[in-house]
Design an enzyme around this catalytic site. Structure first.
Site, PDB file in Angstrom:
ATOM      1  CB  THR A 321      42.625  77.251  66.342  1.00  0.00           C
ATOM      2  OG1 THR A 321      43.592  76.273  66.686  1.00  0.00           O
ATOM      3  CG2 THR A 321      42.497  77.341  64.834  1.00  0.00           C
ATOM      4  N   GLY A 322      40.876  79.613  67.328  1.00  0.00           N
ATOM      5  CA  GLY A 322      39.809  80.595  67.075  1.00  0.00           C
ATOM      6  C   GLY A 322      40.326  82.002  67.277  1.00  0.00           C
ATOM      7  CD1 TRP A 324      47.698  82.800  65.628  1.00  0.00           C
ATOM      8  CD2 TRP A 324      46.470  82.628  63.775  1.00  0.00           C
ATOM      9  NE1 TRP A 324      48.530  83.021  64.546  1.00  0.00           N
ATOM     10  CE2 TRP A 324      47.811  82.922  63.403  1.00  0.00           C
ATOM     11  CE3 TRP A 324      45.520  82.469  62.755  1.00  0.00           C
ATOM     12  CZ2 TRP A 324      48.218  83.051  62.070  1.00  0.00           C
ATOM     13  CZ3 TRP A 324      45.919  82.603  61.437  1.00  0.00           C
ATOM     14  CH2 TRP A 324      47.251  82.892  61.104  1.00  0.00           C
ATOM     15  CG  HIS A 325      41.667  82.161  62.314  1.00  0.00           C
ATOM     16  ND1 HIS A 325      42.048  81.012  62.964  1.00  0.00           N
ATOM     17  CD2 HIS A 325      42.002  81.986  61.015  1.00  0.00           C
ATOM     18  CE1 HIS A 325      42.571  80.165  62.084  1.00  0.00           C
ATOM     19  NE2 HIS A 325      42.557  80.732  60.903  1.00  0.00           N
ATOM     20  N   GLY A 326      41.149  85.992  65.055  1.00  0.00           N
ATOM     21  CA  GLY A 326      40.549  87.308  65.260  1.00  0.00           C
ATOM     22  C   GLY A 326      40.171  87.513  66.704  1.00  0.00           C
TER      23      GLY A 326
END
Lengths: 470, 276
Positions: A321-322, A324-326
């Protein structure tokens, strides 16, 4: 093209809707597909190859979909091929540069003279979203949870439809299948869709963009020159900005979907009213969380394989998740912190917070902005500086040069927007709206919101007299 | 129809706005000849004003020895040339400017100086603006100038006006300096050049770019020479080698970080008549 732009609202959308309306029923999907490609092309006109990439993705996944559904013996290989294809492009554009930089860092540390070239090409718009949807399609087919799409036009339309192309929601194929084939359009739906679109527009332009100004100013001053109250205000401003930006955009997407007859899934359910981080992530960017649960957490075993495996599965989900954001270390740190909080909550903290809501809200009052700090600031040393400003007792800051009362100045400038943000993050306004929805008063209010937002968008464009004030 | 209030209202308002804008455009085209004539008249006036002042290439910053000394100043002695422009601790100094001058006050130490500055301050709004000055309440510039005797007045404006035609800005700036001179004949007036923006921001804007800022600064320098004011240029401190604001000093491209305002104030105290 952004939804909150003059070009979209007054040029693309009216023209498209007109064409779509007069289109015969059998051609509507093709029309939507074509319109979406035009929409996408406008956004990638500096890199037209990205449009080809999107079309290839549609084509490859369409073909593989049919094969997976019909050639049972090779299902596994076909799925693997599909996932490799999809994630290869995502990895290339999003993560290869980050990986290369870190390899170079290690090489330099080891004294090696060489370095691999680092490419950080601009990200093709929407690639994170359409990749995930394509992958979900193939996985669902493999699991037998859906049937394949027989029409290339329909599949292409599903993948590229402009309401969800750029920023989601991540709507998996099996939930949209029926509406792709047949859906109803009516004035009632147009009314509903326009209303949601307008609400989303207002949230983005009138709240998100306004409070965003405060966060931007805090950055312009420099984190080492702000007082503690201003540091907190800035962080709250960012928290409100990212929420209303994402929530507003999701509502606009949903509204557009409704006009076209689709029921796109919602992405936000007043997440800032949550009592725990676990609950927060079921109410924030819901479709992303669902995707990770469905296609990563559960296949890994979820929470059914014992404590350690559960822990490992959670870690996998939150790191992904982390990332995926950047693609940078602060996002990995962010994911890690979320993992730790959720782990603590699963091991007893959650029960306490749910039992005493006041404690839960207090906990979230700190957990939300502080985790967003890791998200908002890329440079780890700047994060450290900011933490020191938030908690002055954490260390000496002899170099601190800030002016006493800076929070009063910015409080006056942004107080109204911050207050609006805090009010609208609760469930109150939506409930009020539901009660008054049928009355013409709500329509009048929405009309004001619409035109005021348009005015603000116009002012934000290169209007020399009001665009920027030094 | 009762159920489709919003759709109806929205379509109606869209139609109304389109008609109004269409009407405005048609009106604009119909009155275009008249507007053109008015603009030509304005241009002629501007040319007249240019001819009133000694013609000089605005891009040149260097002093021209043949320029008449309009303020009647005598040539400075050696000692006077190396005197700092600003008195110690900014006593009896008035600083007029926009948000950059506010930054000097907020993040630097302007000592006992009075600061008349605000975000968005520009030469067109200057005299109507009310600012809350420390120890003096909320005042207009005129009030400040009438009620105090200043030894030095720093004027640093221009960048907020860049959207307006250059002749208008220069003319208004010139009038502003004249009025300040009238109200404070004993004060030394120091004109500050406008700070550059970063290369990135300069390239991205048709209006807020360093070519225009340099052009305006050139005119300001010229006004300074004609009216016997000093002219100082902060860009010598914060520029990179290409003549843009060094990106190291700024995150937003338009303002320096808070921690550098102290350096700016320090630079002010080091400015002398010889340097300007």
């Amino acid at each position: 093209m952004e939804f909150n732009s003059i070009d979209f609202i007054f040029k693309f959308l009216p023209v498209f809707l007109l064409v779509y309306a007069v289109c015969p029923a059998g051609w509507k999907n093709g029309c939507l597909f074509g319109g979406s490609l035009v929409f996408y092309f406008y956004g990638v006109k500096d890199h037209p190859a990205y449009l080809i990439l999107l079309l290839c993705s549609a084509g490859v996944n369409y073909v593989l979909g049919i094969l997976i559904a019909n050639v049972r013996s090779q299902r596994k290989k076909l799925l693997a091929a599909g996932l490799v294809y999809n994630f290869f492009w995502l990895f290339l554009f999003k993560y290869s540069g980050f990986l290369a930089e870190n390899i170079n860092y290690l090489l330099a540390g080891a004294g090696a003279g060489l370095a691999i070239p680092v490419y950080r090409p601009p990200l093709p718009i929407g690639i994170s979203f359409y990749t995930f949807q394509a992958a979900a399609y193939l996985i669902d087919l493999y699991r037998g949870r859906t049937v394949c799409e027989s029409s290339l036009i329909r599949f292409g339309m599903y993948l590229s439809m402009f309401p969800k192309l750029v920023a989601g929601p991540i709507a998996v194929y099996r939930s949209m299948k029926k509406e792709i084939k047949r859906r109803k359009c009516s004035i009632g739906k147009i009314e509903e869709g326009l209303r949601e679109f307008t609400i989303g527009l207002g949230l983005k332009v009138l709240i998100a963009d306004q409070v965003g100004g405060l966060w931007r100013e805090v950055g312009a001053i420099g984190f080492e020159s702000i007082s503690a109250p201003l540091a907190w205000m800035g962080l709250i401003a960012f928290s409100l900005q990212i929420y209303f930006d994402s929530y507003g955009y999701s509502l606009m997407a949903q509204g557009l979907g409704i006009i076209l007859g689709f029921h796109l899934p919602g992405n936000f359910a007043h997440p800032y009213m949550s009592l725990t981080m676990t609950e927060f992530w079921r109410r924030w960017h819901i479709t992303l969380g669902s995707w990770f649960r469905e296609y990563v957490y559960i296949p890994l075993g979820g929470n059914r394989k014992g404590r350690w495996k559960t822990c490992r599965n959670l870690l996998a989900v939150w790191l992904l998740t982390g990332v995926w954001h950047g693609a940078s270390w602060n996002f990995i740190l962010w994911g890690l912190v979320l993992f730790l909080l959720i782990l603590m909550e699963k091991n007893g903290l959650g029960r306490v917070l749910n039992r005493w809501p006041a404690a839960g809200h207090l906990y979230m009052l700190f957990a939300i902005p502080l985790t967003w700090l890791l998200f908002a600031v890329t440079d780890l040393s700047e994060i450290a500086v900011y933490l020191q400003r938030l908690f002055p007792f954490l260390g000496e800051n002899s170099e601190a040069v800030y002016f006493a009362g800076d929070y009063l100045k910015y409080g006056k400038l942004y107080g109204f927007s911050l207050a609006a943000g805090l009010i609208f993050m609760t469930a109150g306004p939506r409930k009020l709206y539901q009660r008054w929805k049928k009355s013409p008063v709500s329509a009048a209010v929405l009309l004001v919101i619409f035109w005021f937002s348009v005015y603000c968008i116009k002012q934000g464009m290169n209007d020399p007299f009001l665009y920027f004030q030094f | 129809m009762r159920r489709y209030w919003y759709t109806g209202l929205l379509l109606f308002s869209l139609a109304a706005v389109s008609l109004w804008r269409g009407g405005v455009q048609v009106y604009g085209q119909l009155s275009a000849p008249a507007a053109k004539q008015a603009e030509e008249e304005r241009e002629e006036q501007a040319v007249w004003q240019e001819q009133d002042r000694p013609g000089e290439d605005p891009a040149e910053n260097g002093g021209n020895a043949q320029l008449p000394d309009t303020a009647g100043e005598e040539t400075l002695s050696e000692e006077e040339r190396f005197q700092p422009l600003f008195p110690e601790n900014f006593q009896n100094v008035l600083l007029i400017g926009d948000s950059r001058t506010m930054g000097l006050y907020e993040y630097g130490d302007t000592g006992e100086g009075d600061v008349f500055a605000g975000r968005g301050m520009n030469v067109f709004d200057l005299w109507e603006s009310k600012v809350s000055a420390e120890g003096k309440g909320t005042v207009t510039l005129e009030q400040l100038l009438a009620e105090n005797q200043y030894q030095a007045v720093l004027l640093m404006l221009g960048v907020n006006e860049l959207g307006y035609p250059m002749e208008q800005i220069v003319s208004q700036y010139h009038d502003t300096v004249e009025r300040i001179r009238q109200m404070q004949p004993q004060a030394r007036i120091i004109l500050g050049a406008n700070m550059h923006v970063t290369a990135e921001k300069s390239a991205a804007s048709d209006i807020y770019n360093n070519e225009k800022i340099n052009e305006l600064n050139g005119y300001i320098c010229q006004i300074g020479q004609e009216m016997g004011c000093d002219y100082i240029d902060i860009n010598e401190k914060f520029d990179d080698s290409q003549g843009n604001l060094d990106a190291e000093y700024s995150t937003d491209g338009f303002h320096i970080l808070g921690k550098y305002y102290g350096d700016w104030v320090q630079w002010l105290t080091e400015q002398t008549a010889a340097g300007s």
